[in-house]
Design a protein around this motif. Structure first.
Motif, PDB file in Angstrom:
ATOM      1  N   ASN A  84      -8.116   0.741   1.210  1.00  0.00           N
ATOM      2  CA  ASN A  84      -9.253   0.062   0.924  1.00  0.00           C
ATOM      3  C   ASN A  84      -9.586  -0.592   2.155  1.00  0.00           C
ATOM      4  O   ASN A  84      -8.873  -1.477   2.706  1.00  0.00           O
ATOM      5  CB  ASN A  84      -9.304  -0.850  -0.152  1.00  0.00           C
ATOM      6  CG  ASN A  84      -9.019  -0.343  -1.609  1.00  0.00           C
ATOM      7  OD1 ASN A  84      -7.831   0.246  -1.685  1.00  0.00           O
ATOM      8  ND2 ASN A  84      -9.895  -0.316  -2.654  1.00  0.00           N
ATOM      9  N   ASN A  85     -10.836  -0.370   2.912  1.00  0.00           N
ATOM     10  CA  ASN A  85     -11.239  -1.086   3.803  1.00  0.00           C
ATOM     11  C   ASN A  85     -10.492  -0.793   5.015  1.00  0.00           C
ATOM     12  O   ASN A  85     -10.384  -1.630   6.121  1.00  0.00           O
ATOM     13  CB  ASN A  85     -11.409  -2.664   3.607  1.00  0.00           C
ATOM     14  CG  ASN A  85     -12.398  -2.873   2.511  1.00  0.00           C
ATOM     15  OD1 ASN A  85     -13.210  -2.428   2.345  1.00  0.00           O
ATOM     16  ND2 ASN A  85     -12.149  -3.978   1.844  1.00  0.00           N
ATOM     17  N   ARG A  86      -9.842   0.503   5.334  1.00  0.00           N
ATOM     18  CA  ARG A  86      -9.060   0.922   6.493  1.00  0.00           C
ATOM     19  C   ARG A  86     -10.061   0.785   7.626  1.00  0.00           C
ATOM     20  O   ARG A  86     -11.096   1.371   7.570  1.00  0.00           O
ATOM     21  CB  ARG A  86      -8.426   2.040   6.233  1.00  0.00           C
ATOM     22  CG  ARG A  86      -7.213   2.470   7.099  1.00  0.00           C
ATOM     23  CD  ARG A  86      -7.026   3.812   7.041  1.00  0.00           C
ATOM     24  NE  ARG A  86      -6.369   4.175   5.757  1.00  0.00           N
ATOM     25  CZ  ARG A  86      -5.158   3.831   5.498  1.00  0.00           C
ATOM     26  NH1 ARG A  86      -4.322   3.225   6.145  1.00  0.00           N
ATOM     27  NH2 ARG A  86      -4.747   4.263   4.016  1.00  0.00           N
ATOM     28  N   TYR A 101      -9.102   7.000   2.676  1.00  0.00           N
ATOM     29  CA  TYR A 101      -7.964   8.001   2.319  1.00  0.00           C
ATOM     30  C   TYR A 101      -6.826   7.219   2.083  1.00  0.00           C
ATOM     31  O   TYR A 101      -6.569   6.074   2.526  1.00  0.00           O
ATOM     32  CB  TYR A 101      -7.342   9.123   3.342  1.00  0.00           C
ATOM     33  CG  TYR A 101      -6.797   8.506   4.572  1.00  0.00           C
ATOM     34  CD1 TYR A 101      -5.287   8.410   4.655  1.00  0.00           C
ATOM     35  CD2 TYR A 101      -7.580   8.513   5.845  1.00  0.00           C
ATOM     36  CE1 TYR A 101      -4.993   7.870   5.887  1.00  0.00           C
ATOM     37  CE2 TYR A 101      -6.958   7.727   7.051  1.00  0.00           C
ATOM     38  CZ  TYR A 101      -5.630   7.305   6.940  1.00  0.00           C
ATOM     39  OH  TYR A 101      -5.020   7.079   7.848  1.00  0.00           O
ATOM     40  N   SER A 102      -5.950   7.876   0.965  1.00  0.00           N
ATOM     41  CA  SER A 102      -4.803   7.228   0.549  1.00  0.00           C
ATOM     42  C   SER A 102      -3.581   7.719   1.041  1.00  0.00           C
ATOM     43  O   SER A 102      -3.565   9.093   1.376  1.00  0.00           O
ATOM     44  CB  SER A 102      -4.620   6.753  -0.753  1.00  0.00           C
ATOM     45  OG  SER A 102      -5.957   6.064  -1.359  1.00  0.00           O
ATOM     46  N   ARG A 103      -2.333   7.166   0.991  1.00  0.00           N
ATOM     47  CA  ARG A 103      -1.069   7.685   1.533  1.00  0.00           C
ATOM     48  C   ARG A 103       0.016   7.266   1.023  1.00  0.00           C
ATOM     49  O   ARG A 103       0.172   5.975   0.833  1.00  0.00           O
ATOM     50  CB  ARG A 103      -1.108   7.823   3.026  1.00  0.00           C
ATOM     51  CG  ARG A 103      -0.930   6.439   3.686  1.00  0.00           C
ATOM     52  CD  ARG A 103      -0.755   6.369   5.050  1.00  0.00           C
ATOM     53  NE  ARG A 103      -0.700   5.085   5.279  1.00  0.00           N
ATOM     54  CZ  ARG A 103      -0.252   4.612   6.288  1.00  0.00           C
ATOM     55  NH1 ARG A 103       0.370   5.385   7.345  1.00  0.00           N
ATOM     56  NH2 ARG A 103      -0.274   3.238   6.874  1.00  0.00           N
ATOM     57  N   PHE A 110      -9.029   9.594  -1.972  1.00  0.00           N
ATOM     58  CA  PHE A 110      -8.815   8.159  -2.024  1.00  0.00           C
ATOM     59  C   PHE A 110      -8.592   7.710  -3.169  1.00  0.00           C
ATOM     60  O   PHE A 110      -9.463   7.799  -4.146  1.00  0.00           O
ATOM     61  CB  PHE A 110     -10.095   7.649  -1.036  1.00  0.00           C
ATOM     62  CG  PHE A 110     -10.400   5.987  -1.374  1.00  0.00           C
ATOM     63  CD1 PHE A 110      -9.156   5.123  -1.134  1.00  0.00           C
ATOM     64  CD2 PHE A 110     -11.407   5.569  -1.910  1.00  0.00           C
ATOM     65  CE1 PHE A 110      -9.385   3.761  -1.104  1.00  0.00           C
ATOM     66  CE2 PHE A 110     -11.426   4.117  -2.093  1.00  0.00           C
ATOM     67  CZ  PHE A 110     -10.424   3.312  -1.619  1.00  0.00           C
ATOM     68  N   SER A 111      -7.520   6.943  -3.440  1.00  0.00           N
ATOM     69  CA  SER A 111      -7.146   6.272  -4.831  1.00  0.00           C
ATOM     70  C   SER A 111      -7.564   4.965  -4.612  1.00  0.00           C
ATOM     71  O   SER A 111      -6.870   4.099  -3.995  1.00  0.00           O
ATOM     72  CB  SER A 111      -5.792   6.442  -5.114  1.00  0.00           C
ATOM     73  OG  SER A 111      -5.490   5.941  -6.564  1.00  0.00           O
ATOM     74  N   LEU A 112      -8.792   4.418  -5.483  1.00  0.00           N
ATOM     75  CA  LEU A 112      -9.308   3.128  -5.286  1.00  0.00           C
ATOM     76  C   LEU A 112      -8.230   2.167  -5.629  1.00  0.00           C
ATOM     77  O   LEU A 112      -8.295   1.004  -4.891  1.00  0.00           O
ATOM     78  CB  LEU A 112     -10.537   3.140  -6.042  1.00  0.00           C
ATOM     79  CG  LEU A 112     -10.949   1.884  -6.177  1.00  0.00           C
ATOM     80  CD1 LEU A 112     -11.989   1.362  -4.828  1.00  0.00           C
ATOM     81  CD2 LEU A 112     -12.251   1.700  -7.427  1.00  0.00           C
ATOM     82  N   CYS A 113      -7.230   2.109  -6.445  1.00  0.00           N
ATOM     83  CA  CYS A 113      -6.500   1.412  -6.934  1.00  0.00           C
ATOM     84  C   CYS A 113      -5.189   1.858  -7.240  1.00  0.00           C
ATOM     85  O   CYS A 113      -5.152   3.115  -7.472  1.00  0.00           O
ATOM     86  CB  CYS A 113      -7.201   0.509  -8.015  1.00  0.00           C
ATOM     87  SG  CYS A 113      -7.209   1.161  -9.570  1.00  0.00           S
ATOM     88  N   CYS A 114      -4.282   1.257  -7.656  1.00  0.00           N
ATOM     89  CA  CYS A 114      -3.130   1.577  -8.577  1.00  0.00           C
ATOM     90  C   CYS A 114      -2.030   2.304  -7.723  1.00  0.00           C
ATOM     91  O   CYS A 114      -2.170   2.591  -6.293  1.00  0.00           O
ATOM     92  CB  CYS A 114      -3.514   1.914  -9.881  1.00  0.00           C
ATOM     93  SG  CYS A 114      -4.630   0.995 -10.677  1.00  0.00           S
ATOM     94  N   GLY A 115      -0.977   3.139  -8.340  1.00  0.00           N
ATOM     95  CA  GLY A 115      -0.246   3.963  -7.840  1.00  0.00           C
ATOM     96  C   GLY A 115       0.988   3.484  -7.660  1.00  0.00           C
ATOM     97  O   GLY A 115       1.272   2.220  -7.604  1.00  0.00           O
ATOM     98  N   ASN A 116       2.221   4.310  -7.288  1.00  0.00           N
ATOM     99  CA  ASN A 116       3.304   3.821  -6.827  1.00  0.00           C
ATOM    100  C   ASN A 116       3.949   5.062  -6.140  1.00  0.00           C
ATOM    101  O   ASN A 116       3.607   6.118  -5.995  1.00  0.00           O
ATOM    102  CB  ASN A 116       4.303   3.536  -8.234  1.00  0.00           C
ATOM    103  CG  ASN A 116       4.413   4.738  -9.013  1.00  0.00           C
ATOM    104  OD1 ASN A 116       3.457   4.881 -10.005  1.00  0.00           O
ATOM    105  ND2 ASN A 116       5.358   5.564  -9.134  1.00  0.00           N
ATOM    106  N   ALA A 142      -7.950   9.340  -8.339  1.00  0.00           N
ATOM    107  CA  ALA A 142      -8.528  10.140  -7.153  1.00  0.00           C
ATOM    108  C   ALA A 142     -10.038   9.959  -7.009  1.00  0.00           C
ATOM    109  O   ALA A 142     -10.660  10.220  -8.050  1.00  0.00           O
ATOM    110  CB  ALA A 142      -8.017  11.339  -7.022  1.00  0.00           C
ATOM    111  N   SER A 143     -10.603   9.706  -5.791  1.00  0.00           N
ATOM    112  CA  SER A 143     -12.137   9.995  -5.620  1.00  0.00           C
ATOM    113  C   SER A 143     -12.645  11.280  -5.755  1.00  0.00           C
ATOM    114  O   SER A 143     -13.640  11.556  -6.281  1.00  0.00           O
ATOM    115  CB  SER A 143     -12.443   9.392  -4.362  1.00  0.00           C
ATOM    116  OG  SER A 143     -11.658  10.017  -3.281  1.00  0.00           O
ATOM    117  N   THR A 144     -11.745  12.323  -5.550  1.00  0.00           N
ATOM    118  CA  THR A 144     -12.337  13.837  -5.337  1.00  0.00           C
ATOM    119  C   THR A 144     -12.125  14.411  -6.957  1.00  0.00           C
ATOM    120  O   THR A 144     -12.870  15.236  -7.117  1.00  0.00           O
ATOM    121  CB  THR A 144     -11.308  14.526  -4.506  1.00  0.00           C
ATOM    122  OG1 THR A 144      -9.928  14.410  -4.751  1.00  0.00           O
ATOM    123  CG2 THR A 144     -11.538  14.136  -3.118  1.00  0.00           C
TER     124      THR A 144
END
Length: 419
Positions: A305-307, A325-327, A351-357, A373-375
Motif C-alpha cells: 500500500n502506498n508504495r 503490487y504485493s510480494r 495487489f493484496s490490499l490487506c492481510c496475508g502471511n 487480490a485486486s485482480t
C-alpha cells in the motif's frame, strides 16, 4: 458425511503391543450454505510439502464456516462454528496449541472478541474477553485499559502468551489536527499460563504520535507479534507505520525500548534496492532459520500500500502512476551493521490490499497467502512456490467468496504427528 476408520495401538511398558480391531464412524452433515469452497491447482512437477492448510477465513457476504482446515486436495477436515448466521466473529488468527486444542483470537463482535481455547470437538475450554482482561490488568496494578485484542498473539516457550491489544488516547492540537484527536495505538500484554498479566507495553510510550503514514485514528495498526528465541525479545509488525520493530522484552524483564525499526525511515540501510523496495503496510514477519539475532533471514508479506514509484514520492495506484503490487519477500537482517538485503522476492501480478502471511516449508519451498487480490476480488489464494530466483508454482488453494486473513501449512491436526 464422511466414513472414517479408527483403531487403537497400545504399547506396553514391558514391551510388545496390541492392536485393536477396526472401527468405523460417519461424521455428521454440515448444513447447506455454510461450507466454504477450496479449489486446488497443482501443476505437473514436484509434490507439495505434506500437511494440511489451517485457514482464518473472513466472510465477504456468505454465511460460511471461518476457522477451517483442509487437506491438500481441498477436502474440509476440521472447522469451528461461531454460531448463528450473520455472526460478525472471525478468527484473527487461530493456532494449534501443544495440548492439541486450538486457540482463537475472536475478532468482530464487541461482546464476543477475545481469546477462546477450544478442543477439536469445539468444546470451550476457557476464554478471556477484553472486559475480563481489563479487570485483570487493574487488579495487577497496570494502568493500561485495552479496547480489545486483535490480529495476533504469540505463544512463548515458557507457556506465556503475548496478546496484541489496542487502546485509545486523546490528544489536543496535534500538528495539522486542531482540537481534540482520538488516536488508537497498539499495546502488548504478557499473560502467564493462567492468563494473568505480568508485563505490558504501549506504542504511545515508544513511538512519535506525529508520525502517521496512514493517518488517524488507526495510528499503528499492528498485525503480528513474533518471539525472538535467541535474545528473548519480541518482533512486532506495525502495518500503518510501515515498520517491523524489535522490542526489548528480554523474557519479561526488558525495558520495552525499540531496538530497531525495519522499513522506510527506519534504522536499516537497504543494500540492494531503493525506496520502492522497502516494505509498505506489511503483514506477518516470520523467522526463516533458527537464528533470530545478529545476522538472520526474516520473511514478510509486503502488501505494498502506498508504495512510492518515483523520486518525487508519488505512490502507486494513482490515476497517473503504476499499479500497486504485493510480494512475499525475504530480507537478511544484520543487526550489527544495521543493513538489510533482499535475499528473495516474488513480485506478484496482483495487489493484496490487506492481510496475508508467508512461511518456509520443510521441503524448502515458500508458502504465502494472497488474502484479497485486486485482480480477482473476493477470491483469496494460498500458493506454494519454489525458493528460486524465478519461483515456480507447486500448489495453490483458492477460496472463492472469502478473504483468508491467514493460511498456514501445519503437519496435522495433532501436535507431533505428521500426515
Amino acid at each position: 458425511s464422511t466414513v472414517y476408520h479408527m483403531r487403537a495401538r497400545v504399547h506396553f511398558d514391558l514391551g510388545g503391543e496390541t492392536i485393536d480391531s477396526d472401527h468405523t464412524f460417519t461424521t455428521g452433515a454440515i448444513p447447506s450454505g455454510v461450507l466454504p469452497q477450496a479449489l486446488v491447482t497443482q501443476p505437473r512437477g514436484p509434490s507439495p510439502n505434506p500437511g494440511i492448510e489451517l485457514a482464518d477465513l473472513y466472510n465477504l457476504g456468505q454465511n460460511t464456516l471461518r476457522p477451517v482446515a483442509f487437506d491438500e486436495e481441498g477436502n474440509l477436515i476440521w472447522y469451528y462454528d461461531f454460531g448463528p448466521a450473520g455472526s460478525p466473529d472471525s478468527p484473527h488468527p487461530i493456532k494449534l496449541l501443544s495440548n492439541g486444542h486450538m486457540l482463537i483470537n475472536v475478532f468482530g463482535g464487541q461482546d464476543t472478541q477475545g481469546f477462546r481455547e477450544v478442543d477439536l470437538a469445539g468444546n470451550l475450554i476457557r476464554e478471556l474477553s477484553a472486559t475480563s482482561l481489563n479487570q485483570e490488568l487493574a487488579a495487577a496494578g497496570f494502568s493500561l485499559v485495552t479496547a480489545g485484542m486483535h490480529h495476533d498473539f504469540a505463544l512463548l516457550p515458557n507457556g506465556h502468551t503475548i496478546a496484541l491489544t489496542y487502546e485509545y488516547r486523546t490528544f489536543t492540537d496535534l500538528p495539522g489536527f486542531p482540537g481534540q484527536t482520538d488516536v488508537a495505538g497498539d499495546a502488548l500484554v504478557d499473560l502467564d499460563a493462567d492468563w494473568k498479566p505480568v508485563w505490558t507495553w504501549s506504542t504511545f510510550d515508544h513511538l512519535d504520535v506525529n508520525r502517521h503514514p496512514m493517518a488517524f485514528p488507526d495510528w499503528t495498526h499492528s498485525n503480528a507479534i513474533l518471539y525472538s528465541p535467541d535474545d528473548g525479545n519480541l518482533i512486532l509488525s506495525s502495518r500503518h507505520q510501515y515498520w517491523v520493530m524489535k522490542i526489548d522484552y528480554n523474557d519479561g524483564h526488558g525495558t520495552g525500548d525499540i531496538l530497531w525499526r525495519l522499513g522506510p525511515g527506519g534504522d536499516f540501510t537497504l543494500t540492494n534496492g531503493g525506496p520502492a523496495d522497502w516494505n509498505y503496510a506489511q503483514h506477518y514477519p516470520n523467522l526463516m532459520s533458527p537464528r533470530s539475532m545478529g545476522v538472520f533471514p526474516l520473511a514478510l508479506f509486503d502488501n505494498g500500500n502506498n508504495r512510492p514509484v518515483n523520486a518525487n514520492g508519488d505512490v502507486c495506484g494513482g490515476p497517473d502512476t503504476a499499479a500497486c503490487y504485493s510480494r512475499p519477500v525475504v530480507f537478511e537482517i544484520n543487526e550489527i551493521q544495521k543493513t538489510a538485503t533482499i535475499l528473495w522476492q516474488d513480485k506478484l501480478p496482483e495487489f493484496s490490499l490487506c492481510c496475508g502471511n508467508i512461511g518456509r516449508l520443510p521441503n524448502g519451498n515458500i508458502e504465502f497467502d494472497i488474502a484479497f487480490a485486486s485482480t480477482s476480488p473476493q477470491v483469496a489464494a494460498v500458493e506454494e512456490v519454489t525458493y528460486e530466483d524465478s519461483p515456480r508454482l507447486v500448489w495453490q488453494m483458492s477460496f472463492p467468496g472469502q478473504l483468508a486473513y491467514r493460511a498456514t501449512r501445519i503437519p496435522s491436526l495433532y501436535p507431533g504427528v505428521e500426515w
